[in-house]
Design a protein around this motif. Sequence first.
Motif, PDB file in Angstrom:
ATOM      1  N   PHE A  18       0.844  -1.185   0.000  1.00 54.54           N
ATOM      2  CA  PHE A  18       0.000   0.000   0.000  1.00 54.54           C
ATOM      3  C   PHE A  18       0.886   1.243   0.000  1.00 54.54           C
ATOM      4  N   PRO A  19       0.553   2.252  -0.806  1.00 58.20           N
ATOM      5  CA  PRO A  19       1.382   3.458  -0.858  1.00 58.20           C
ATOM      6  C   PRO A  19       1.194   4.308   0.394  1.00 58.20           C
ATOM      7  N   GLY A  20       2.142   5.203   0.602  1.00 57.40           N
ATOM      8  CA  GLY A  20       2.051   6.108   1.747  1.00 57.40           C
ATOM      9  C   GLY A  20       3.398   6.734   2.037  1.00 57.40           C
ATOM     10  N   ARG A  21       3.486   7.389   3.167  1.00 54.39           N
ATOM     11  CA  ARG A  21       4.689   8.122   3.535  1.00 54.39           C
ATOM     12  C   ARG A  21       5.703   7.204   4.210  1.00 54.39           C
ATOM     13  N   GLU A  22       6.915   7.695   4.318  1.00 51.67           N
ATOM     14  CA  GLU A  22       7.974   7.015   5.057  1.00 51.67           C
ATOM     15  C   GLU A  22       7.768   7.274   6.558  1.00 51.67           C
ATOM     16  N   PRO A  23       8.326   6.459   7.435  1.00 52.74           N
ATOM     17  CA  PRO A  23       9.040   5.220   7.132  1.00 52.74           C
ATOM     18  C   PRO A  23       8.086   4.103   6.727  1.00 52.74           C
ATOM     19  N   VAL A  24       8.635   3.177   5.950  1.00 53.27           N
ATOM     20  CA  VAL A  24       7.861   2.030   5.497  1.00 53.27           C
ATOM     21  C   VAL A  24       7.602   1.102   6.682  1.00 53.27           C
ATOM     22  N   ARG A  25       6.441   0.454   6.659  1.00 51.64           N
ATOM     23  CA  ARG A  25       6.113  -0.555   7.655  1.00 51.64           C
ATOM     24  C   ARG A  25       5.970  -1.913   6.998  1.00 51.64           C
ATOM     25  N   VAL A  26       6.547  -2.913   7.625  1.00 50.44           N
ATOM     26  CA  VAL A  26       6.483  -4.288   7.147  1.00 50.44           C
ATOM     27  C   VAL A  26       5.751  -5.096   8.204  1.00 50.44           C
ATOM     28  N   TRP A  27       4.748  -5.869   7.772  1.00 49.95           N
ATOM     29  CA  TRP A  27       3.875  -6.617   8.678  1.00 49.95           C
ATOM     30  C   TRP A  27       4.055  -8.110   8.423  1.00 49.95           C
ATOM     31  N   LEU A  28       4.361  -8.868   9.486  1.00 52.29           N
ATOM     32  CA  LEU A  28       4.671 -10.293   9.370  1.00 52.29           C
ATOM     33  C   LEU A  28       3.727 -11.103  10.249  1.00 52.29           C
ATOM     34  N   HIS A  29       2.978 -11.994   9.609  1.00 52.27           N
ATOM     35  CA  HIS A  29       1.963 -12.798  10.298  1.00 52.27           C
ATOM     36  C   HIS A  29       2.563 -14.014  10.990  1.00 52.27           C
ATOM     37  N   GLY A  30       1.732 -14.716  11.725  1.00 49.24           N
ATOM     38  CA  GLY A  30       2.173 -15.874  12.480  1.00 49.24           C
ATOM     39  C   GLY A  30       2.021 -17.187  11.743  1.00 49.24           C
ATOM     40  N   LEU A  31       2.370 -18.258  12.435  1.00 44.22           N
ATOM     41  CA  LEU A  31       2.304 -19.612  11.887  1.00 44.22           C
ATOM     42  C   LEU A  31       0.876 -19.941  11.445  1.00 44.22           C
ATOM     43  N   GLY A  32       0.741 -20.431  10.219  1.00 47.58           N
ATOM     44  CA  GLY A  32      -0.564 -20.843   9.725  1.00 47.58           C
ATOM     45  C   GLY A  32      -1.515 -19.697   9.453  1.00 47.58           C
ATOM     46  N   ALA A  33      -1.018 -18.473   9.419  1.00 48.61           N
ATOM     47  CA  ALA A  33      -1.861 -17.308   9.156  1.00 48.61           C
ATOM     48  C   ALA A  33      -1.518 -16.738   7.781  1.00 48.61           C
ATOM     49  N   THR A  34      -2.033 -15.566   7.493  1.00 47.29           N
ATOM     50  CA  THR A  34      -1.716 -14.868   6.245  1.00 47.29           C
ATOM     51  C   THR A  34      -1.594 -13.382   6.541  1.00 47.29           C
ATOM     52  N   SER A  35      -1.114 -12.644   5.565  1.00 43.95           N
ATOM     53  CA  SER A  35      -0.957 -11.197   5.732  1.00 43.95           C
ATOM     54  C   SER A  35      -2.294 -10.492   5.917  1.00 43.95           C
ATOM     55  N   ALA A  36      -3.389 -11.137   5.516  1.00 45.86           N
ATOM     56  CA  ALA A  36      -4.705 -10.510   5.669  1.00 45.86           C
ATOM     57  C   ALA A  36      -5.046 -10.240   7.127  1.00 45.86           C
ATOM     58  N   TYR A  37      -4.397 -10.937   8.067  1.00 47.37           N
ATOM     59  CA  TYR A  37      -4.618 -10.677   9.492  1.00 47.37           C
ATOM     60  C   TYR A  37      -4.373  -9.210   9.828  1.00 47.37           C
ATOM     61  N   PHE A  38      -3.550  -8.525   9.035  1.00 44.40           N
ATOM     62  CA  PHE A  38      -3.142  -7.167   9.381  1.00 44.40           C
ATOM     63  C   PHE A  38      -3.892  -6.085   8.603  1.00 44.40           C
ATOM     64  N   ASN A  39      -4.835  -6.464   7.753  1.00 42.76           N
ATOM     65  CA  ASN A  39      -5.503  -5.459   6.931  1.00 42.76           C
ATOM     66  C   ASN A  39      -6.141  -4.357   7.774  1.00 42.76           C
ATOM     67  N   GLU A  40      -6.875  -4.745   8.809  1.00 48.65           N
ATOM     68  CA  GLU A  40      -7.568  -3.740   9.615  1.00 48.65           C
ATOM     69  C   GLU A  40      -6.584  -2.890  10.408  1.00 48.65           C
ATOM     70  N   ILE A  41      -5.593  -3.531  11.025  1.00 52.07           N
ATOM     71  CA  ILE A  41      -4.642  -2.796  11.854  1.00 52.07           C
ATOM     72  C   ILE A  41      -3.813  -1.822  11.016  1.00 52.07           C
ATOM     73  N   ALA A  42      -3.327  -2.275   9.875  1.00 46.00           N
ATOM     74  CA  ALA A  42      -2.472  -1.415   9.055  1.00 46.00           C
ATOM     75  C   ALA A  42      -3.214  -0.172   8.566  1.00 46.00           C
ATOM     76  N   HIS A  43      -4.542  -0.259   8.477  1.00 41.31           N
ATOM     77  CA  HIS A  43      -5.339   0.878   8.010  1.00 41.31           C
ATOM     78  C   HIS A  43      -6.111   1.550   9.142  1.00 41.31           C
ATOM     79  N   HIS A  44      -5.807   1.195  10.365  1.00 46.44           N
ATOM     80  CA  HIS A  44      -6.448   1.836  11.510  1.00 46.44           C
ATOM     81  C   HIS A  44      -6.092   3.325  11.520  1.00 46.44           C
ATOM     82  N   PRO A  45      -7.015   4.187  11.932  1.00 44.59           N
ATOM     83  CA  PRO A  45      -6.703   5.633  11.932  1.00 44.59           C
ATOM     84  C   PRO A  45      -5.436   6.006  12.686  1.00 44.59           C
ATOM     85  N   LEU A  46      -5.062   5.239  13.701  1.00 44.03           N
ATOM     86  CA  LEU A  46      -3.841   5.542  14.444  1.00 44.03           C
ATOM     87  C   LEU A  46      -2.569   5.126  13.697  1.00 44.03           C
ATOM     88  N   LEU A  47      -2.721   4.320  12.644  1.00 48.11           N
ATOM     89  CA  LEU A  47      -1.549   3.763  11.961  1.00 48.11           C
ATOM     90  C   LEU A  47      -1.548   4.013  10.455  1.00 48.11           C
TER      91      LEU A  47
END
Length: 256
Positions: A18-47
């Motif tokens: 997803f585009p945006g300002r620096e610094p870049v954020r990299v999100w790493l999911h857990g065992l047996g999960a997927t990156s979709a776990y972070f969709n809501e958090i990465a787009h939360h108003p605080l983040l």
Amino acid sequence: MRSTPVTPEGDLIRWTEFPGREPVRVWLHGLGATSAYFNEIAHHPLLAGHRSLLVDLMGHGLSDRPAGFGYALEDHADAVAAAMAAAGVADAEVVGHSMGGSVAIVLAARHPRLVSRLVLADANLDPLPPAPGTAGSSGIAAYTEEEFVAGGWAEVRDRAGDHWWSTMRLTDRTALYRSAVRLAGGTRPTMRELLLELDVPRTFLHPEADGAPDRADALAAAGVAVVPVADCGHNIMLDNPDGMAAATAAGLCRPA
């Protein structure tokens, strides 16, 4: 969706960017999960608003499932490093949940210029002995690979429950087994020892109901902020997204 090869055979690791300002954020999911776990958090108003890479670890989600890949924490970390290099990313803020937190620690230790700070959500810090009858990495590690692939996976499915299985079913069974075994076996030095020595701002989030993690005093003494999050279990970002967003935002604002 972007990808880059990480094996001599050309097997691909994939991530959503997803585009945006620096610094870049990299999100790493857990065992047996997927990156979709972070969709809501990465787009939360605080983040929201930062360029973000939501990575599917090898064998998981939409990334390839090569039989010849090692699936050790070091292998996962090096694959993430390749993704970051392909994306032109360095000095990133890395957020990792569970096994993804362990991968983030190893990434920072092996590729220090890639990581400027860490937020670890209930990450694995220590090796775990095999524990038959449980659903996590230690339960999977209690099988042989042949037992797990032949039918042990179904027993783990029943113990894991529908929610975890909804993403675990997308993980290659051999990759799931090898990742679990190597996660349970840990690293040398251990993930905890590596974390203590890292020279970046580090925050460790844990479910408040579970109490402080083992040897929390030593973590704090080494400069790791240990932060409880209320009203959640292990999947902090799913159980209490507002709480995790607030704690993550605070961790990402810690002085360097």
